[in-house]
Design a protein around this motif. Structure first.
Motif, PDB file in Angstrom:
ATOM      1  N   ALA A  42       0.810  -1.221   0.000  1.00 54.28           N
ATOM      2  CA  ALA A  42       0.000   0.000   0.000  1.00 54.28           C
ATOM      3  C   ALA A  42       0.845   1.274   0.000  1.00 54.28           C
ATOM      4  CB  ALA A  42      -0.918   0.003   1.220  1.00 54.28           C
ATOM      5  N   SER A  43       2.145   1.132  -0.002  1.00 56.36           N
ATOM      6  CA  SER A  43       3.006   2.318   0.002  1.00 56.36           C
ATOM      7  C   SER A  43       2.768   3.153  -1.250  1.00 56.36           C
ATOM      8  CB  SER A  43       4.485   1.910   0.063  1.00 56.36           C
ATOM      9  OG  SER A  43       5.313   3.028  -0.193  1.00 56.36           O
ATOM     10  N   PRO A  44       2.604   4.487  -1.103  1.00 58.77           N
ATOM     11  CA  PRO A  44       2.435   5.336  -2.281  1.00 58.77           C
ATOM     12  C   PRO A  44       3.729   5.507  -3.065  1.00 58.77           C
ATOM     13  CG  PRO A  44       2.507   6.687  -0.321  1.00 58.77           C
ATOM     14  CD  PRO A  44       2.499   5.258   0.138  1.00 58.77           C
ATOM     15  N   VAL A  45       4.839   5.107  -2.465  1.00 52.35           N
ATOM     16  CA  VAL A  45       6.141   5.121  -3.144  1.00 52.35           C
ATOM     17  C   VAL A  45       6.440   3.685  -3.574  1.00 52.35           C
ATOM     18  CG1 VAL A  45       8.601   5.595  -2.885  1.00 52.35           C
ATOM     19  CG2 VAL A  45       6.916   7.042  -1.721  1.00 52.35           C
ATOM     20  N   PRO A  46       6.853   3.450  -4.821  1.00 52.93           N
ATOM     21  CA  PRO A  46       7.177   2.085  -5.255  1.00 52.93           C
ATOM     22  C   PRO A  46       8.122   1.387  -4.276  1.00 52.93           C
ATOM     23  CG  PRO A  46       7.220   3.565  -7.132  1.00 52.93           C
ATOM     24  CD  PRO A  46       7.026   4.434  -5.925  1.00 52.93           C
ATOM     25  N   LYS A  47       7.845   0.109  -4.020  1.00 54.24           N
ATOM     26  CA  LYS A  47       8.576  -0.607  -2.985  1.00 54.24           C
ATOM     27  C   LYS A  47      10.079  -0.615  -3.225  1.00 54.24           C
ATOM     28  CE  LYS A  47       6.726  -4.425  -1.347  1.00 54.24           C
ATOM     29  NZ  LYS A  47       6.052  -5.749  -1.250  1.00 54.24           N
ATOM     30  N   LEU A  50      11.498   2.835  -2.380  1.00 55.07           N
ATOM     31  CA  LEU A  50      11.518   3.104  -0.950  1.00 55.07           C
ATOM     32  C   LEU A  50      12.586   2.258  -0.264  1.00 55.07           C
ATOM     33  CD1 LEU A  50      10.315   4.624   1.403  1.00 55.07           C
ATOM     34  CD2 LEU A  50       8.517   2.883   1.563  1.00 55.07           C
ATOM     35  N   ASP A  51      12.711   1.005  -0.661  1.00 60.10           N
ATOM     36  CA  ASP A  51      13.739   0.135  -0.089  1.00 60.10           C
ATOM     37  C   ASP A  51      15.132   0.690  -0.368  1.00 60.10           C
ATOM     38  OD1 ASP A  51      14.610  -2.393   1.183  1.00 60.10           O
ATOM     39  OD2 ASP A  51      15.426  -2.797  -0.805  1.00 60.10           O
ATOM     40  N   ALA A  52      15.335   1.226  -1.559  1.00 58.61           N
ATOM     41  CA  ALA A  52      16.637   1.787  -1.908  1.00 58.61           C
ATOM     42  C   ALA A  52      16.968   3.017  -1.065  1.00 58.61           C
ATOM     43  CB  ALA A  52      16.663   2.153  -3.395  1.00 58.61           C
ATOM     44  N   ALA A  53      15.944   3.737  -0.622  1.00 55.95           N
ATOM     45  CA  ALA A  53      16.172   4.915   0.222  1.00 55.95           C
ATOM     46  C   ALA A  53      16.383   4.534   1.679  1.00 55.95           C
ATOM     47  CB  ALA A  53      14.993   5.876   0.092  1.00 55.95           C
ATOM     48  N   ILE A  54      15.753   3.439   2.109  1.00 54.26           N
ATOM     49  CA  ILE A  54      15.886   2.993   3.498  1.00 54.26           C
ATOM     50  C   ILE A  54      17.212   2.276   3.731  1.00 54.26           C
ATOM     51  CG2 ILE A  54      14.945   1.354   5.196  1.00 54.26           C
ATOM     52  CD1 ILE A  54      12.163   1.997   4.064  1.00 54.26           C
ATOM     53  N   ILE A  78       3.682   1.413   6.790  1.00 56.74           N
ATOM     54  CA  ILE A  78       3.956   0.968   5.420  1.00 56.74           C
ATOM     55  C   ILE A  78       5.391   0.494   5.250  1.00 56.74           C
ATOM     56  CG2 ILE A  78       2.186   2.453   4.394  1.00 56.74           C
ATOM     57  CD1 ILE A  78       4.662   4.208   3.452  1.00 56.74           C
ATOM     58  N   ALA A  79       6.247   0.752   6.216  1.00 57.23           N
ATOM     59  CA  ALA A  79       7.617   0.245   6.154  1.00 57.23           C
ATOM     60  C   ALA A  79       8.151   0.119   7.573  1.00 57.23           C
ATOM     61  CB  ALA A  79       8.508   1.172   5.336  1.00 57.23           C
ATOM     62  N   GLU A  80       8.901  -0.946   7.816  1.00 55.09           N
ATOM     63  CA  GLU A  80       9.463  -1.192   9.145  1.00 55.09           C
ATOM     64  C   GLU A  80      10.692  -2.071   8.969  1.00 55.09           C
ATOM     65  OE1 GLU A  80       7.655  -2.244  13.554  1.00 55.09           O
ATOM     66  OE2 GLU A  80       6.709  -3.114  11.782  1.00 55.09           O
ATOM     67  N   ARG A  81      11.775  -1.661   9.598  1.00 51.11           N
ATOM     68  CA  ARG A  81      13.005  -2.445   9.491  1.00 51.11           C
ATOM     69  C   ARG A  81      13.807  -2.284  10.777  1.00 51.11           C
ATOM     70  NH1 ARG A  81      17.406  -2.394   4.457  1.00 51.11           N
ATOM     71  NH2 ARG A  81      19.065  -3.563   5.532  1.00 51.11           N
ATOM     72  N   TYR A  82      14.468  -3.365  11.191  1.00 49.21           N
ATOM     73  CA  TYR A  82      15.252  -3.365  12.418  1.00 49.21           C
ATOM     74  C   TYR A  82      16.648  -3.904  12.149  1.00 49.21           C
ATOM     75  CZ  TYR A  82      10.835  -2.510  14.770  1.00 49.21           C
ATOM     76  OH  TYR A  82       9.646  -1.954  15.171  1.00 49.21           O
ATOM     77  N   GLY A 370      15.646  13.017   5.231  1.00 51.25           N
ATOM     78  CA  GLY A 370      14.998  14.039   4.403  1.00 51.25           C
ATOM     79  C   GLY A 370      14.689  13.526   3.011  1.00 51.25           C
ATOM     80  N   ARG A 371      15.588  12.736   2.446  1.00 52.36           N
ATOM     81  CA  ARG A 371      15.338  12.171   1.111  1.00 52.36           C
ATOM     82  C   ARG A 371      14.150  11.207   1.144  1.00 52.36           C
ATOM     83  NH1 ARG A 371      21.088  11.567   1.626  1.00 52.36           N
ATOM     84  NH2 ARG A 371      22.136  13.296   0.543  1.00 52.36           N
ATOM     85  N   ILE A 372      14.024  10.450   2.231  1.00 46.37           N
ATOM     86  CA  ILE A 372      12.878   9.545   2.339  1.00 46.37           C
ATOM     87  C   ILE A 372      11.586  10.350   2.418  1.00 46.37           C
ATOM     88  CG2 ILE A 372      11.750   7.836   3.818  1.00 46.37           C
ATOM     89  CD1 ILE A 372      14.561   6.861   4.613  1.00 46.37           C
ATOM     90  N   VAL A 373      11.568  11.390   3.244  1.00 45.32           N
ATOM     91  CA  VAL A 373      10.378  12.234   3.346  1.00 45.32           C
ATOM     92  C   VAL A 373      10.022  12.819   1.979  1.00 45.32           C
ATOM     93  CG1 VAL A 373       9.450  14.371   4.342  1.00 45.32           C
ATOM     94  CG2 VAL A 373      10.758  12.787   5.780  1.00 45.32           C
TER      95      VAL A 373
END
Length: 379
Positions: A42-47, A50-54, A78-82, A370-373
């Motif tokens: 459901a992320s409005p940013v392609p997965k 977004l993964d490349a930014a995270i 919509i995104a969570e990582r540990y 900031g880039r993710i935002v």
């Protein structure tokens, strides 16, 4: 028929090997970091984007150590990582993100009519005739403009790290009664004349909250009374069941520096402020108070009511967010070593980053946030 002879050692061996009489299933192995990385369809940013930014937050040495990253959009994760060894149940220290919690708690008492923003702050030690500290208002404390001689971080060539007020208050001679230490400092400027970020100021606010709630000087009564208020007005209405406040020996909560909470609970607090103090249709904190928190103070456009704003700071002061990348309506609770709750109301967005990045090298990490935002559209 052969008799089976059990010894203490053989019985212990059976238990440890999982061959005892219990029907309890074996505990599952802990999840790996890869299994704990999630991006919603459901992320409005392609997965992939977004993964490349995270990923740099966890993999680029310039970002140091990110332990948790969580993104909520329109109220949904919509995104969570540990990082390795951490997960959704881990409690992380807030450091100075606690200041924004304290700012919200002050708002409840102002809304109740028990505190007045532009009245002199009700600190007994300042009420002696002729004491200039008696002119300090609650607003000036919340805006970090009290005029008190507080040194958060020593300047080069100045006080040593052991002489800075924050360290003395938290860990050395002031640690037994932190608010007393903070309130005893003299003036160095007129109230309201200059901005000086200070954990000691937030301890004064925590003490004001506690003394507004109880006249008792008993540390246990102070602690228990404050926690009933914090739970009843903030934690329970928001469902923040994994959040714990810490206290000093005098029963004052460490409102400038130490809360323990999960990434999801921190995100819940950010969402609470994004929704102007409402939760599931119920208005808990007045909209006017959240607006006050998100409005620039007189002495620093990037600082509001105990919360940071995405605006450029005066010359000579370090930028704390990313005003060239995202809307100026973005605001954030920020803490030592790169703890961040970043909220963008225009983008329906709340981000939490927790970890350990030294403050003097955290610019790459903050810029990546900031880039993710900036990936998310204004809605």
């Amino acid at each position: 028929m052969h008799k089976i002879k059990f010894t203490a050692l053989s019985f212990l061996t059976l238990i440890l090997s999982g061959c005892g009489t219990s029907d309890e299933p074996a505990a599952p192995p802990p999840k790996t970091a890869e299994e704990l990385a999630y991006i919603s369809d459901a992320s409005p940013v392609p997965k992939a984007r977004l993964d490349a930014a995270i990923s740099p937050l966890f993999e680029d040495p310039a970002m140091a150590e990110t332990r948790a990253l969580l993104i909520m959009h329109r109220g949904e994760i919509i995104a969570e990582r540990y990082g390795e060894g951490y997960d959704e149940d881990t409690r992380f220290i807030s450091w100075s993100m606690a200041k924004s919690f304290t700012g919200a708690l002050i708002g409840f008492l102002v809304a109740d009519g028990r505190l007045v923003l532009d009245d002199p702050a009700p600190v007994p030690a300042w009420q002696r005739p002729g004491d200039p500290r008696g002119d300090i208002t609650l607003r000036q404390l919340i805006h970090m403009s009290s005029g008190l001689d507080h040194t958060e971080v020593p300047e080069e060539g100045g006080a040593t790290i052991f002489e800075a007020d924050t360290n003395r208050m938290l860990f050395l001679d002031g640690s037994g009664n932190m608010a007393d230490y903070a309130e005893a400092r003299p003036m160095e400027a007129e109230p309201g004349a200059k901005f000086e970020y200070s954990t000691a100021t937030s301890m004064i606010l925590a003490d004001i909250i506690t003394r507004t709630l109880t006249n008792s000087t008993d540390p246990k009564v102070r602690r228990d009374t404050a926690m009933r208020f914090i739970r009843g007005r903030l934690l329970e209405p928001l469902g923040m069941d994994s959040t714990y406040f810490e206290f000093d020996a005098n029963g004052t909560f460490l409102g400038g520096s130490i809360i323990q909470s999960t990434a999801r609970d921190y995100a819940t607090f950010g969402e609470f402020l994004r929704n102007n103090g409402a939760r599931k249709g119920a208005q808990h904190l007045p909209v006017s108070w959240v607006k006050f928190m998100r409005t620039s103070s007189a002495n620093d456009p990037a600082y509001g009511g105990h919360i940071w704003l995405n605006k450029k700071r005066p010359e000579g002061r370090n930028q704390v967010l990313f005003p060239d990348m995202a809307p100026d309506t973005v605001f954030a609770a920020l803490g030592h070593l790169g703890q961040q709750i970043i909220v963008s109301p225009e983008q329906k967005l709340t981000l939490v980053r927790l970890g350990k990045t030294q403050d003097d090298v955290n610019r790459p990490m903050t810029d990546q946030m900031g880039r993710i935002v900036a990936l998310f559209p204004v809605q």
